[in-house]
Design a protein around this motif. Structure first.
Motif, PDB file in Angstrom:
ATOM      1  N   VAL A 348       7.544 -47.911 -45.007  1.00 23.15           N
ATOM      2  CA  VAL A 348       6.476 -48.903 -45.165  1.00 23.15           C
ATOM      3  C   VAL A 348       5.129 -48.230 -44.895  1.00 23.15           C
ATOM      4  O   VAL A 348       4.955 -47.589 -43.855  1.00 23.15           O
ATOM      5  CB  VAL A 348       6.678 -50.081 -44.174  1.00 23.15           C
ATOM      6  CG1 VAL A 348       5.656 -51.174 -44.426  1.00 23.15           C
ATOM      7  CG2 VAL A 348       8.094 -50.652 -44.289  1.00 23.15           C
ATOM      8  N   SER A 349       4.205 -48.386 -45.826  1.00 30.00           N
ATOM      9  CA  SER A 349       2.880 -47.785 -45.617  1.00 30.00           C
ATOM     10  C   SER A 349       1.850 -48.439 -46.525  1.00 30.00           C
ATOM     11  O   SER A 349       2.088 -48.588 -47.727  1.00 30.00           O
ATOM     12  CB  SER A 349       2.934 -46.281 -45.914  1.00 30.00           C
ATOM     13  OG  SER A 349       1.650 -45.723 -45.881  1.00 30.00           O
ATOM     14  N   GLN A 350       0.744 -48.839 -45.947  1.00 33.30           N
ATOM     15  CA  GLN A 350      -0.359 -49.362 -46.760  1.00 33.30           C
ATOM     16  C   GLN A 350      -0.878 -48.280 -47.686  1.00 33.30           C
ATOM     17  O   GLN A 350      -0.918 -48.444 -48.891  1.00 33.30           O
ATOM     18  CB  GLN A 350      -1.469 -49.864 -45.826  1.00 33.30           C
ATOM     19  CG  GLN A 350      -2.622 -50.602 -46.475  1.00 33.30           C
ATOM     20  CD  GLN A 350      -3.616 -49.740 -47.242  1.00 33.30           C
ATOM     21  OE1 GLN A 350      -3.922 -50.027 -48.415  1.00 33.30           O
ATOM     22  NE2 GLN A 350      -4.118 -48.681 -46.638  1.00 33.30           N
ATOM     23  N   ALA A 484      -1.371 -56.897 -29.740  1.00 26.22           N
ATOM     24  CA  ALA A 484      -1.928 -55.977 -28.732  1.00 26.22           C
ATOM     25  C   ALA A 484      -2.591 -54.782 -29.413  1.00 26.22           C
ATOM     26  O   ALA A 484      -3.665 -54.327 -29.001  1.00 26.22           O
ATOM     27  CB  ALA A 484      -0.810 -55.504 -27.805  1.00 26.22           C
ATOM     28  N   LEU A 485      -1.961 -54.284 -30.478  1.00 23.30           N
ATOM     29  CA  LEU A 485      -2.538 -53.129 -31.188  1.00 23.30           C
ATOM     30  C   LEU A 485      -3.915 -53.481 -31.743  1.00 23.30           C
ATOM     31  O   LEU A 485      -4.867 -52.705 -31.618  1.00 23.30           O
ATOM     32  CB  LEU A 485      -1.596 -52.680 -32.318  1.00 23.30           C
ATOM     33  CG  LEU A 485      -2.124 -51.569 -33.225  1.00 23.30           C
ATOM     34  CD1 LEU A 485      -2.369 -50.285 -32.438  1.00 23.30           C
ATOM     35  CD2 LEU A 485      -1.167 -51.285 -34.365  1.00 23.30           C
ATOM     36  N   LYS A 486      -4.033 -54.684 -32.338  1.00 17.26           N
ATOM     37  CA  LYS A 486      -5.329 -55.076 -32.918  1.00 17.26           C
ATOM     38  C   LYS A 486      -6.404 -55.109 -31.844  1.00 17.26           C
ATOM     39  O   LYS A 486      -7.520 -54.635 -32.055  1.00 17.26           O
ATOM     40  CB  LYS A 486      -5.240 -56.446 -33.604  1.00 17.26           C
ATOM     41  CG  LYS A 486      -4.468 -56.497 -34.892  1.00 17.26           C
ATOM     42  CD  LYS A 486      -5.136 -55.846 -36.084  1.00 17.26           C
ATOM     43  CE  LYS A 486      -4.564 -54.472 -36.302  1.00 17.26           C
ATOM     44  NZ  LYS A 486      -3.410 -54.379 -37.123  1.00 17.26           N
ATOM     45  N   SER A 605      -6.633 -43.541 -42.846  1.00 19.62           N
ATOM     46  CA  SER A 605      -5.422 -42.980 -43.420  1.00 19.62           C
ATOM     47  C   SER A 605      -5.091 -41.699 -42.663  1.00 19.62           C
ATOM     48  O   SER A 605      -5.872 -40.751 -42.689  1.00 19.62           O
ATOM     49  CB  SER A 605      -5.729 -42.723 -44.890  1.00 19.62           C
ATOM     50  OG  SER A 605      -4.608 -42.339 -45.559  1.00 19.62           O
ATOM     51  N   VAL A 606      -3.965 -41.684 -41.955  1.00 21.29           N
ATOM     52  CA  VAL A 606      -3.670 -40.559 -41.062  1.00 21.29           C
ATOM     53  C   VAL A 606      -2.865 -39.510 -41.837  1.00 21.29           C
ATOM     54  O   VAL A 606      -1.642 -39.508 -41.824  1.00 21.29           O
ATOM     55  CB  VAL A 606      -2.946 -41.044 -39.792  1.00 21.29           C
ATOM     56  CG1 VAL A 606      -2.727 -39.890 -38.826  1.00 21.29           C
ATOM     57  CG2 VAL A 606      -3.769 -42.128 -39.108  1.00 21.29           C
ATOM     58  N   THR A 607      -3.600 -38.633 -42.508  1.00 25.35           N
ATOM     59  CA  THR A 607      -2.942 -37.670 -43.394  1.00 25.35           C
ATOM     60  C   THR A 607      -2.658 -36.340 -42.705  1.00 25.35           C
ATOM     61  O   THR A 607      -2.300 -35.369 -43.356  1.00 25.35           O
ATOM     62  CB  THR A 607      -3.785 -37.428 -44.662  1.00 25.35           C
ATOM     63  OG1 THR A 607      -5.093 -37.025 -44.263  1.00 25.35           O
ATOM     64  CG2 THR A 607      -3.890 -38.671 -45.503  1.00 25.35           C
TER      65      THR A 607
END
Ligand code: M6R
Length: 609
Positions: A348-350, A484-486, A605-607
């Motif tokens: 799953v990935s945006q 919590a993450l938000k 985006s953590v590339t």
């Protein structure tokens, strides 16, 4: 993580580069720079901080029709002007912009320094400029010089190079960091993602890992470092790719939160089959017969996508009665996982570009496993590499905090759960119930959104807390994790989520009047048990914010604030409750004056690993 844009054509490059950088700023925003071929010289401008600092230096005053720009998310070296890209060779002949990490940069720096090269930054990327310049002395052209350099470096790169002596020519290369080429009429663009291209052209070509491309206004030539020349494939961009304006909203996050009725309707559109009480998933590329052989499901993702996966695991277990678990993609890939023939792997990935999610996908495929993707960006690396999947169609998500992509991920996983369920034991009646609930979801999200003002006043009550707990039981626990993450991400408040049942095993020690608890409380079989936990918090004077669809007088007594969400199918609480939690985090962050779209230290985006 960094944003890359480059242009060669007939128009002035600098305004196009600055427009591209504005569209890409969500990828990294700690410094930025541009370089333009100006007659036979390279003219560069860089600035630390947000893009406005670069804009204030008037890059548009540099004339020329070929150039490139970069917005940085620092990996090596602080966010200073000297570390901003582009980096140039000492004689200013070669400039590079780079996204990725050069792992053997230290050895290469030492070697180049011994040869007399003067380093002007602390970055790993700068070695590329010097190495390519050195290769140009013996190579026939820039393309060869870049190819020779790439053979000696280790690491990942999305790279664009420009040589002052080769007018209107760009060389781009990709290994692990996305590079996409936009094809126009007598003009070509290069970018790290399609958001920066859509206002110029719909025709694009994605470089593959190991590709190096020579680009001029008339076209491109692509060479694979392993196999030599190859014919590039082109694709057409999705019609929504260009929709990146903020409209009347003060920031992208609020816009994206409020877009959820439409983004969810797109995710569900054409997929609900009321005749057979199932769903249609055209792109799965796995037949119902093959899916009957599936014995378990494993869902992988990072951050919000992982939390959506946790909710998906609950949905698949309960609707399809298939053993399902979710795991952070980065952890999974490093534990030498057992890959099994009868397990369906779901990534799953945006963005479809998250490094660890891609690496996990490749690890599974290398070991013979079957992977389907749930992905938002059409044509992204993940979308191209998985065996099949579900496009979320949520539209571009610009704000770093994922909101509409999260709800579309959960909705896509619900579709998958119904599909798997209906080819197993989920009855037509039970299938029909969740289909009706899915159909009602966009309008119900609108109902939650209409409470934005009330949620803002709840947020005002807790904005001064130093820390907050988020709780939920069983299927509601992932909702607490996401909430919590938000809050951490955009309000910079410490927030910790734990399963409500764990309260007495430790967290209760921290409860007092200064420690608010936000409870995701669906009206389900566990309601009574969860209410008992709320009573224990209340007895220690802990303020409680409850997000619930239950109308229970006991909640009124215990909660300091209640946010009501509509009734839905048990599987779909994560969607409605998450929208309330997104608004909660947004209003806390906004009240604290934080930059919600571009939170510190993060990138969209953590590339990189
Ligand atoms: O593009 P992806 O969905 O793969 O991104 C995964 C995470 O980096 C992302 O969800 C991150 O956790 C968000 N900033 C959370 O809001």
């Amino acid at each position: 993580m960094c944003g890359i844009i480059a242009y060669t054509g007939t128009q002035q490059a600098a305004p196009i580069l600055m427009d591209g950088l504005r569209r890409l700023a969500y990828r990294g925003y700690d410094s930025a720079g541009v370089v333009v071929q100006n007659r036979s010289k390279l003219k560069a401008l860089r600035a630390a901080g947000k893009l406005e600092n670069l804009a204030a230096r008037k890059p548009e005053s540099i004339k020329g029709t070929c150039g490139m720009g970069h917005t940085r998310w620092a990996t090596h070296g602080e966010a200073t002007e000297a570390n901003a890209h582009p980096h140039l060779s000492n004689d200013q002949r070669v400039a590079i912009i780079h996204n990725g990490i050069i792992e053997n940069a230290d050895q290469l720096r030492t070697r180049l320094s011994n040869e007399g090269v003067e380093f002007l930054s602390e970055t790993d990327s700068e070695v590329l400029a010097h190495l390519i310049r050195r290769e140009l002395d013996s190579a026939e052209n820039l393309l060869d010089a870049v190819c020779n350099t790439l053979k000696i470096i280790q690491g990942t790169y999305g790279l664009v190079v420009i040589d002052s002596e080769q007018p209107n020519t760009l060389v781009a290369a990709r290994a692990g960091s996305p590079v996409v080429i936009g094809i126009g009429e007598n003009e070509m663009l290069v970018a790290s993602d399609t958001t920066a291209l859509a206002s110029h052209t719909r025709e694009v070509s994605h470089l593959l890992d190991g590709d190096v491309a020579l680009i001029t206004p008339k076209g491109m030539q692509v060479r694979s470092l392993d196999t030599g020349l190859r014919e590039p494939q082109t694709t057409q961009l999705d019609e929504h790719t260009a929709e990146t304006g903020r409209g009347e909203f003060p920031n992208y996050m609020l816009k994206e939160i409020f877009e959820q009725p439409e983004s969810l309707a797109r995710t569900l559109g054409g997929r609900l089959d009321k005749r057979f009480n199932t769903v249609r998933l055209g792109g799965l590329n796995v037949s119902a017969r093959e899916l009957l052989d599936v014995r378990a499901v494993k869902i992988l993702g990072c951050g919000t996508a992982y939390y959506a996966g946790l909710s998906g695991a609950h949905m698949i277990e309960s609707l399809a009665r298939l053993s399902t678990s979710a795991e952070p993609a980065a952890e999974f890939r490093y534990r030498n996982p057992v890959i099994e023939r009868d397990v369906l792997y779901v990534v799953v990935s945006q963005s479809g570009e998250t490094f660890d999610t891609l690496a996990a996908t490749r690890e599974i495929q290398r070991k013979g496993g079957q992977v389907i993707g749930i992905n938002n960006v059409v044509g992204s690396s993940l979308a191209r590499e998985v065996d099949g999947g579900i496009y979320m169609h949520a539209g571009p998500e610009i704000s770093v905090a994922s909101t509409k992509a999260y709800t579309s991920m959960v909705a896509s996983l619900a579709l998958l759960a119904v599909y798997l369920g209906r080819i197993r034991d989920l009855s037509p009646e039970a299938g029909g119930q969740i289909i009706s609930a899915l159909e009602a979801l966009p309008a119900q999200v609108t109902e939650v959104l209409s409470q934005s003002e009330e949620i803002a006043s709840v947020a005002a009550q807790v904005q001064n807390a130093k820390s907050a707990f988020f709780i939920g039981r069983a299927a509601a626990h992932p909702i607490a994790l996401e909430g919590a993450l938000k809050l951490k991400e955009i309000a910079y408040l410490h927030a910790e989520a734990y399963p409500t049942s764990e309260l007495k095993h430790g967290p209760l020690a921290l409860i007092d009047e200064n420690m608010p608890t936000v409870a995701a409380l669906p009206n389900d079989d566990l309601l009574d048990k969860s209410i008992s936990s709320l009573a224990e918090i209340n007895a220690r004077r802990g303020p409680i914010v409850v997000i619930t669809n239950a109308n229970d007088p006991r909640i009124e007594k215990l909660a300091s604030h209640i946010v009501r969400v509509p009734d839905t199918h048990d599987a779909l609480h994560p969607v409605l409750m998450a929208v309330a939690l997104q608004l909660f985090a947004y209003h806390v962050a906004n009240a604290l004056g934080k930059d919600v779209d571009q939170p510190r230290n993060l990138a969209k985006s953590v590339t990189v690993e």
